[in-house]
Design a protein around this motif. Structure first.
Motif, short mmCIF file in Angstrom:
data_model
loop_
_atom_site.label_atom_id
_atom_site.label_comp_id
_atom_site.label_asym_id
_atom_site.label_seq_id
_atom_site.Cartn_x
_atom_site.Cartn_y
_atom_site.Cartn_z
N PRO A 23 5.16 0.83 -3.52
CA PRO A 23 3.69 0.84 -3.47
C PRO A 23 3.07 0.43 -4.80
CG PRO A 23 4.55 2.73 -2.30
CD PRO A 23 5.73 2.07 -2.95
N SER A 31 0.84 -1.20 0.00
CA SER A 31 0.00 0.00 0.00
C SER A 31 0.88 1.26 0.00
CB SER A 31 -0.91 0.01 1.22
OG SER A 31 -0.22 0.50 2.36
N GLN A 44 -5.04 -6.78 8.15
CA GLN A 44 -4.16 -6.49 7.02
C GLN A 44 -2.70 -6.56 7.49
OE1 GLN A 44 -5.67 -5.80 3.65
NE2 GLN A 44 -7.00 -6.97 5.03
N ALA A 82 -2.26 -4.85 1.50
CA ALA A 82 -3.70 -4.91 1.29
C ALA A 82 -4.06 -6.23 0.62
CB ALA A 82 -4.16 -3.74 0.42
#
Length: 325
Positions: free
Chosen positions: A288, A215, A255, A226
């Motif tokens: 990310p 993420s 998570q 995630a």
């Protein structure tokens, strides 16, 4: 034999997150001091050995967008890890190879092609004060490196005294078959963590049969992932305990958080698994949006893989026995 003077480098542009790192600040976690150090220690060690440095010599860690640097002295360097399009005076620079940067040379970086973090080693290492035995930057606590912070425009970096004889001839490349391949999707091997009993029986199956995405809420401390929720049992209270690089902590939202170099020394979330040491350099190159799949591995397999990784590196680039203080 090439005689080099200690390097002097002017930072023209800082890049997104350029820090001084080494192999970390060990032996102080019981005081709450983070280990920190290079996210990708494998790439860092290769760069150091290519320029005749000991493994623990301080280097620059470049994140996604690199700096612009002006070299005031002839300097031997090596760039490893992520390919972020290095150029010298407008000409493409090779990766995983030692190079001589002439006095007045300007080193720039462009778009990231593969990976997230590159490592720039200079012969002699980067000369900043030792703090608790390390030069690594932990910027959250303003510890180590250059005044405890990432580089900024106008900073001047100075190198230590280079070795009289570079261990590897300038221009020697690290063998291509041993170089890691960085993709937008990675498979990381894990061993079950110390708190499996805190999770429902199907949780480890969920972790290993589902894709997870890194993420935007990720940094050197850890990656928030995630994906499908990892379900904890409701009946057990967990007391904070020590953490390790590669631990997969699971907070109440289910998570996972993959702990990395700047991780906290203790954590209050149970750990369902740990990424094996041989795969941590690959994890360090994720950004990310990148995807991860986890597969189970035994402790014996993890040990064998790490020994093999070290043996291949030592055979290709023997370690330097020069002291570095």
């Amino acid at each position: 034999m090439m005689k080099l003077q200690p390097a002097e480098i002017l930072v023209l542009k800082s890049g997104w997150l350029t820090t001084i790192q080494d192999l970390g600040r060990h032996g102080h976690q019981h005081y709450g001091v983070s280990v920190s150090g290079a996210m990708d220690s494998f790439s860092m060690i290769v760069a150091n050995r290519q320029v005749g440095n000991p493994d623990q010599a301080a280097v620059l860690e470049l994140t996604l967008k690199g700096p612009e640097l002006l070299f005031k002295q002839d300097t031997v360097i090596a760039i490893t890890g992520a390919d972020i399009s290095p150029t010298l005076d407008g000409r493409n620079m090779p990766m995983w190879r030692s190079m001589l940067i002439p006095r007045g040379g300007q080193l720039r970086f462009g778009m990231p092609r593969a990976g997230a973090r590159a490592y720039l080693a200079i012969a002699g290492g980067i000369d900043v004060p030792l703090v608790l035995g390390s030069r690594a930057t932990h910027y959250a606590s303003e510890t180590g490196g250059l005044h405890g912070r990432p580089l900024t425009q106008g900073d001047v970096l100075r190198g230590g005294k280079p070795a009289l004889l570079i261990t590897q001839p300038i221009g020697t490349e690290f063998p291509a078959p041993l170089r890691p391949r960085y993709e937008r999707a990675a498979t990381l091997r894990i061993i079950p963590g110390p708190q499996q009993m805190f999770f429902e029986k199907h949780s480890l199956t969920t972790l290993t049969q589902s894709p997870y995405t890194v993420s935007p809420q990720s940094n050197r401390m850890g990656y928030r992932l995630a994906g499908p929720k990892i379900v904890q049992k409701d009946t057990v209270a967990f007391i904070s305990d020590g953490t390790a690089t590669g631990s997969l902590q699971v907070p109440s939202d289910g998570q996972p958080i993959l702990l990395m170099a700047d991780r906290q020394t203790t954590g209050g979330y149970p750990k369902i698994a740990v990424v094996i040491s041989a795969d941590l350099p690959l994890a360090a190159q994720l950004a990310p949006g990148d995807r991860i799949r986890f597969i189970l591995c035994t402790v014996a397999q993890a040990q064998r893989l790490l020994r093999m990784q070290h043996a291949q590196l030592d055979a290709a680039l023997p370690p330097c026995d020069r002291r570095y203080t």
